[in-house]
Scaffold this motif. Structure first.
Motif, PDB file in Angstrom:
ATOM      1  N   LEU A   1      -9.451  37.352 -15.265  1.00 61.03           N
ATOM      2  CA  LEU A   1     -10.401  38.191 -15.662  1.00 61.03           C
ATOM      3  C   LEU A   1     -11.057  37.875 -13.502  1.00 61.03           C
ATOM      4  O   LEU A   1     -11.921  37.913 -12.950  1.00 61.03           O
ATOM      5  CB  LEU A   1     -11.418  37.145 -16.142  1.00 61.03           C
ATOM      6  CG  LEU A   1     -11.513  36.730 -17.605  1.00 61.03           C
ATOM      7  CD1 LEU A   1     -12.671  35.893 -18.741  1.00 61.03           C
ATOM      8  CD2 LEU A   1     -10.724  37.826 -18.636  1.00 61.03           C
ATOM      9  N   PHE A   2     -10.485  39.330 -13.184  1.00 62.49           N
ATOM     10  CA  PHE A   2     -10.378  39.722 -12.226  1.00 62.49           C
ATOM     11  C   PHE A   2     -11.260  40.582 -11.393  1.00 62.49           C
ATOM     12  O   PHE A   2     -12.075  40.398 -10.382  1.00 62.49           O
ATOM     13  CB  PHE A   2      -9.148  40.223 -11.443  1.00 62.49           C
ATOM     14  CG  PHE A   2      -8.802  40.638  -9.950  1.00 62.49           C
ATOM     15  CD1 PHE A   2      -9.459  39.784  -8.975  1.00 62.49           C
ATOM     16  CD2 PHE A   2      -9.051  42.134  -9.650  1.00 62.49           C
ATOM     17  CE1 PHE A   2      -9.340  40.139  -8.006  1.00 62.49           C
ATOM     18  CE2 PHE A   2      -9.406  42.683  -8.595  1.00 62.49           C
ATOM     19  CZ  PHE A   2      -9.599  41.382  -6.941  1.00 62.49           C
ATOM     20  N   ARG A   3     -11.672  40.939 -12.146  1.00 64.37           N
ATOM     21  CA  ARG A   3     -13.184  41.777 -12.149  1.00 64.37           C
ATOM     22  C   ARG A   3     -13.980  41.468 -12.147  1.00 64.37           C
ATOM     23  O   ARG A   3     -15.173  41.014 -11.385  1.00 64.37           O
ATOM     24  CB  ARG A   3     -13.141  42.898 -13.053  1.00 64.37           C
ATOM     25  CG  ARG A   3     -12.327  43.878 -12.523  1.00 64.37           C
ATOM     26  CD  ARG A   3     -12.757  45.371 -13.023  1.00 64.37           C
ATOM     27  NE  ARG A   3     -11.210  46.160 -13.284  1.00 64.37           N
ATOM     28  CZ  ARG A   3     -11.110  47.062 -11.947  1.00 64.37           C
ATOM     29  NH1 ARG A   3     -11.820  46.831 -11.058  1.00 64.37           N
ATOM     30  NH2 ARG A   3     -10.167  48.030 -12.234  1.00 64.37           N
TER      31      ARG A   3
ATOM     32  N   MET B   1     -13.923  38.865  -9.333  1.00 69.93           N
ATOM     33  CA  MET B   1     -14.343  39.653  -7.734  1.00 69.93           C
ATOM     34  C   MET B   1     -16.752  39.736  -7.652  1.00 69.93           C
ATOM     35  O   MET B   1     -17.137  39.496  -6.888  1.00 69.93           O
ATOM     36  CB  MET B   1     -13.870  40.661  -7.507  1.00 69.93           C
ATOM     37  CG  MET B   1     -14.144  41.631  -5.769  1.00 69.93           C
ATOM     38  SD  MET B   1     -13.124  42.469  -6.435  1.00 69.93           S
ATOM     39  CE  MET B   1     -13.213  43.382  -7.869  1.00 69.93           C
ATOM     40  N   ALA B   2     -17.235  40.237  -9.405  1.00 67.19           N
ATOM     41  CA  ALA B   2     -18.092  40.146  -8.522  1.00 67.19           C
ATOM     42  C   ALA B   2     -19.125  38.620  -8.844  1.00 67.19           C
ATOM     43  O   ALA B   2     -20.065  38.887  -8.477  1.00 67.19           O
ATOM     44  CB  ALA B   2     -18.695  40.918 -10.445  1.00 67.19           C
ATOM     45  N   ARG B   3     -18.784  37.776  -9.548  1.00 66.31           N
ATOM     46  CA  ARG B   3     -19.197  36.587  -9.300  1.00 66.31           C
ATOM     47  C   ARG B   3     -19.512  36.356  -7.733  1.00 66.31           C
ATOM     48  O   ARG B   3     -20.240  35.597  -7.225  1.00 66.31           O
ATOM     49  CB  ARG B   3     -18.795  35.279  -9.881  1.00 66.31           C
ATOM     50  CG  ARG B   3     -19.059  35.381 -11.646  1.00 66.31           C
ATOM     51  CD  ARG B   3     -18.212  33.985 -12.460  1.00 66.31           C
ATOM     52  NE  ARG B   3     -18.899  34.767 -13.620  1.00 66.31           N
ATOM     53  CZ  ARG B   3     -19.847  34.203 -13.800  1.00 66.31           C
ATOM     54  NH1 ARG B   3     -20.853  34.128 -13.485  1.00 66.31           N
ATOM     55  NH2 ARG B   3     -19.429  34.723 -15.670  1.00 66.31           N
ATOM     56  N   PHE B   4     -18.650  36.495  -6.598  1.00 67.54           N
ATOM     57  CA  PHE B   4     -18.148  36.324  -5.348  1.00 67.54           C
ATOM     58  C   PHE B   4     -19.206  37.103  -4.628  1.00 67.54           C
ATOM     59  O   PHE B   4     -19.527  36.522  -4.191  1.00 67.54           O
ATOM     60  CB  PHE B   4     -17.018  36.927  -5.186  1.00 67.54           C
ATOM     61  CG  PHE B   4     -15.525  35.148  -5.820  1.00 67.54           C
ATOM     62  CD1 PHE B   4     -15.777  33.516  -5.485  1.00 67.54           C
ATOM     63  CD2 PHE B   4     -14.517  35.559  -6.106  1.00 67.54           C
ATOM     64  CE1 PHE B   4     -14.798  33.127  -6.238  1.00 67.54           C
ATOM     65  CE2 PHE B   4     -13.288  34.725  -6.605  1.00 67.54           C
ATOM     66  CZ  PHE B   4     -13.958  33.820  -6.926  1.00 67.54           C
ATOM     67  N   ARG B   5     -18.877  38.063  -5.243  1.00 63.30           N
ATOM     68  CA  ARG B   5     -20.154  39.311  -4.008  1.00 63.30           C
ATOM     69  C   ARG B   5     -21.756  38.450  -4.340  1.00 63.30           C
ATOM     70  O   ARG B   5     -22.319  38.867  -3.511  1.00 63.30           O
ATOM     71  CB  ARG B   5     -19.540  40.578  -4.796  1.00 63.30           C
ATOM     72  CG  ARG B   5     -20.986  41.383  -3.736  1.00 63.30           C
ATOM     73  CD  ARG B   5     -20.706  42.811  -4.265  1.00 63.30           C
ATOM     74  NE  ARG B   5     -21.193  43.836  -3.834  1.00 63.30           N
ATOM     75  CZ  ARG B   5     -20.599  44.239  -2.319  1.00 63.30           C
ATOM     76  NH1 ARG B   5     -19.366  44.021  -1.910  1.00 63.30           N
ATOM     77  NH2 ARG B   5     -21.513  44.988  -1.707  1.00 63.30           N
TER      78      ARG B   5
END
Length: 905
Positions: free
Chosen positions: A548-550, A553-557
């Protein structure tokens, strides 16, 4: 990656920020005695192509004055300018970046630079447009490797219209050699800054001193060696000497001795009230009437400051938003005054610092209050102040600030404050790493405490220490015991333990338990942005693993943005989440952003010694350098990683460095070297544990995938395809979708090599479909030319499909196809598995063969020029000749043709 985050980097609170940044962005106050340095400004004018203008000299050589005159010259030419006066606090990456963003906003080089816009301020500096110059004065205060790395990145990416102008006492670590060779550095050193005899005359005239006889003037110039600070102090003394020639003749010794002599002479001739005021306020970094009044209650401090400012002798004004004026001493003079204060009034130093501390406490500025209490040696008072704010700073993640304070307080004093000891362990854990924190915990005796608050902190710290040391099984056992004791008296510690155990259980493959713990941590009411970052990062890692790449990425941001002020950019976050975000953006192929993130966060992560972070940072940095043609740099980064692993006794780090080096050798086509490095990296104790656990750094980098890659590229592709087909179901069953994608990519390459193009296209097509939906790219592109054939086949099938097209999939496959070299590379990859007839064309010269071999190894034109000791234009000439002889359209195709015909390995 190891479970706990390293130091969160958070800027000063709003209540402190105005005075913290007071005067940072304003030019130093003008001085009527300035001498125009036309020779210096003309040098800068002639160096318009220089990316970096460095004004470097010891204290007192007039660097700031020269910078200001350069500033005025550039402004007169219509160049946009911004100024930052640096201080030691700018070694905090978060603070430095917030100051940099403010300065860039003042440059007004783009509409997005307006305050409050969520824009990468660093990206604005890269834009080529109207000319601009960013000035950084007092650069020598910067010691942080992260800040210096960030500045190296800024310099390297400045457009032709941009310039960085630095004033520094020391030689800054900014890759000056490379800039010098490229003609992008203008250096103005102490020799240039020294006054000439004529400039000395102008200076004294501006000070309204009687003209000196020429021989006396020359003697004064010779004795001071044109040193501006010495001349300034000499001019003060000359104002009070009836016989200037006698005074000048008595000047002897080097620059430092002259400065001390003159300072003593000038100070000694001041009225007693001025002299005592100067000495007693010298402990202050900024002077204001009310603050000085706290130190000198019997003096009219407002009047004294105005008197000193009017004399233009000692004080420099600072522009602030405060209602009362602020000043600072010239640093050279302040250093002398403080030493003199210790010599004459050592018994008052403590009182003065405590008075300053009490004043700062009264206006609720606890950071400088604690600083002064520590500097004054009153550690119990410092701990009293700390007890009011330390828990708040802990929840905010201001670990580096806490670590600095606790490092200055003697251990014996700290032993009387168990809660402060516990917080000190947190701070050390997240700034220096688990080894140092383990020692501190053992020495503290806190593990035996019966106090509920202390026990709560220890309950969370012990599993964290083990997990950070890569001892996940032990951490799991101890952590489960700790979870059974929840809730405790400290919500922060409870949530930290819950987050830690979520990561530990995820590493051990207990995904459902990890998710349950994350949900529990998220529902906590502890109100800690630090723990919120921890939760989002850990869940993002689970999403990443599940493909669940997108979402990841949202969580890391979100995690890197977990600060108290939403106006801070993502680079103001914390190192642990920052490295994860960099890894995600690397997968998305946003390489410029990745470099900026790693320059900020990689040094901080390595300071803490998190194994997965170190592996990920170094592997990505090595690939970035290799992609730019800096093969030597890529190799150096991996050697650094290997050395770190040896120093910190982390076999997994050592094995990973060797494995990544083997991958680099494969990209160079060096089958023998890659095989040898694979064998060196094959430490059974390491990889057996990696196979049992789910460590983030090894989803795509382990010995199994390394050996599969070698077999696919150089060995028995058919056997490799069978092994991959057998391994793939296990990865899918365990929901290790990202790993399954990598296996499918290697499967497609293996099938292509064994002349099964349709099967290869089918295998690659499934990965590309998911990639178009989730946005990942590097797990495909990192395989290089080997994937060009299958991708080309997929693209060809998509174009031939008469039915409705998926525009997102088509654009995504086209983008990857182009990144790999397009049709020319794909046509060569059709024949890459077989060796053709010996080369029958025009033979290569010796130099061309050397260039061809370096080209095959991945070197850039510039790097080849350095290795061959020739101009870059000569390398380009050789490359044109090579392409003509091989009938190649580009570099990659030339290498492929040369390998096919046996010209190179």
């Amino acid at each position: 990656m190891s479970p706990p985050p390293s130091a969160s980097l958070v800027c000063a609170p709003d209540s402190d920020r105005a005075l913290t940044h007071a005067g940072k962005f304003d030019l130093p106050g003008s001085n009527a005695s300035w001498v125009r340095r036309d020779a210096i400004t003309e040098r800068v004018d002639r160096a318009a192509a220089a990316k970096l203008v460095l004004v470097r000299a010891p204290a007192g050589f007039g660097k700031t004055t020269a910078l200001r005159q350069i500033h005025e010259q550039l402004q007169a030419r219509g160049v946009a300018t911004a100024w930052i006066t640096l201080d030691a606090a700018d070694n905090d990456v978060s603070r430095f970046l917030s100051c940099l963003a403010e300065a860039i906003a003042r440059l007004q080089i783009g509409e997005e630079s307006q305050t409050g816009r969520d824009v990468d301020a660093l990206a604005l500096l890269e834009r080529d447009g109207a000319p601009f110059a960013l000035f950084l004065d007092e650069f020598e205060v910067l010691k942080s490797s992260a800040v210096l790395a960030l500045l190296r990145e800024i310099v390297s990416r400045l457009p032709r219209s941009g310039q960085l102008v630095i004033g520094s006492r020391n030689l800054p670590d900014l890759d000056l050699g490379r800039l010098r060779v490229r003609g992008q550095l203008m250096e103005i050193d102490a020799q240039v800054l020294r006054f000439s005899v004529e400039e000395t005359r102008e200076f004294l005239q501006a000070r309204r001193l009687p003209a000196l006889p020429h021989d006396v003037l020359e003697t004064l110039h010779a004795r001071t060696e044109g040193w501006v600070a010495a001349l300034l102090l000499a001019s003060m003394a000359l104002e009070r000497h009836d016989e200037p020639s006698d005074f000048v003749q008595r000047l002897t010794g080097g620059g430092g001795a002259i400065a001390e002599y003159l300072a003593e002479d000038v100070l000694g001739r001041q009225p007693a009230d001025v002299r005592e005021f100067l000495l007693r306020t010298s402990i202050l970094r900024q002077l204001s009437p009310s603050l000085c009044q706290a130190l000198q209650p019997r003096v009219d401090c407002a009047r004294m400051l105005a008197r000193l400012h009017a004399s233009s002798l000692f004080l420099l004004p600072i522009e602030t938003d405060a209602t009362e004026p602020h000043y600072r001493f010239h640093s050279l003079f302040a250093t002398f005054l403080r030493a003199q204060l210790v010599r004459e009034h050592s018994d008052e130093v403590l009182r003065l610092h405590l008075a300053a501390s009490a004043w700062y406490e009264s206006v609720d500025r606890l950071v400088p209050a604690i600083d002064h209490a520590i500097e004054g040696g009153d550690f119990p008072y410092a701990l009293t102040l700390l007890s009011r704010t330390a828990q708040g700073f802990l929840k905010e993640g201001r670990m580096r600030l806490l670590a600095r304070w606790f490092a200055a307080i003697p251990r014996g004093t700290l032993h009387a404050h168990p809660l402060m000891q516990a917080i000190a362990i947190w701070a050390v854990l997240f700034t220096q790493g688990p080894t140092e924190a383990q020692v501190l915990l053992a020495d503290s005796g806190l593990a035996l405490s019966e106090d509920a608050v202390i026990s709560a902190h220890v309950n969370a710290q012990r599993p964290l220490l083990l997990a950070m040391q890569d001892r996940y099984s032990e951490a799991n056992e101890l952590g489960r015991e700790g979870l059974a004791r929840l809730p405790t008296a400290v919500p922060f510690a409870d949530t930290a333990l819950t987050n830690c155990m979520a990561h530990v259980t995820a590493v051990l493959g207990q995904t459902h338990e990890a998710q349950r713990l994350l949900d529990s941590a998220r529902s906590s009411r502890c109100g800690s942005v630090f723990n919120r970052m921890y939760t989002e990062s850990t869940e993002g890692m689970l999403d990443f693993e599940r493909g669940l790449f997108r979402q990841a990425m949202a969580r890391f941001r979100i995690a890197v943005g977990c600060t108290r002020d939403s106006s801070y950019r993502y680079t103001g976050g914390n190192a642990w989440a920052g490295v994860l975000y960099a890894s995600a953006m690397y997968e998305a192929d946003d390489l410029p952003l990745v470099e900026r993130l790693l320059n900020v966060y990689a040094p901080l992560a390595c300071d803490v010694g998190l194994p997965d972070h170190m592996i990920e940072c170094h592997a990505i940095r090595s690939r970035l350098l290799f992609g730019r043609g800096d093969v030597d740099g890529a190799s150096r980064v991996l050697t650094e990683l290997e050395t770190l692993g040896h120093l910190r006794k982390l076999p997994r780090v050592v094995a990973s460095a060797r494995l990544e080096r083997a991958c680099m050798l494969m990209r160079q086509g060096n089958a023998f070297g890659a095989r040898a490095e694979l064998d060196r990296s094959d430490d059974p104790a390491v990889w057996d544990r990696v196979a049992r656990q789910r460590l983030p750094a090894h989803e795509l980098l382990d010995i199994g995938i390394g050996r599969l890659r070698w077999e696919v590229q150089f060995g028995d592709a058919g056997a490799a395809a069978l092994r991959i087909a057998a391994e793939l179901p296990a990865a899918l069953a365990a929901s290790r979708i990202r790993r399954a994608h990598k296996l499918r990519v290697l499967w497609a390459v293996a099938l292509w090599r064994k002349n099964s193009p349709q099967a290869a296209a089918d295998a690659m097509g499934e990965v590309l479909l998911q990639g178009s939906r989730e946005g990942f790219a590097r797990l495909i592109l990192d395989e290089g030319a080997a994937v060009a054939g299958p991708i080309h086949a997929v693209l060809r099938n998509l174009r031939k499909n008469p039915g409705p097209q998926d525009p997102i999939l088509l654009e995504y496959v086209q983008r990857l196809h182009t990144a790999l070299g397009g049709d020319a590379l794909a046509s060569e990859s059709d024949q890459a598995a077989t060796t053709g007839t010996p080369w029958q064309g025009e033979s290569m010269t010796g130099k061309e063969m050397r260039v061809l071999n370096l080209l095959a190894e991945g070197y850039s034109n510039g790097a080849m020029a350095e290795k061959l000791f020739v101009a870059e234009s000569t390398v380009r000439t050789h490359l044109r000749s090579i392409n003509m002889k091989l009938a190649a359209q580009n570099r990659t195709q030339a290498v492929s043709i040369a390998r096919r015909h046996g010209l190179i390995r």
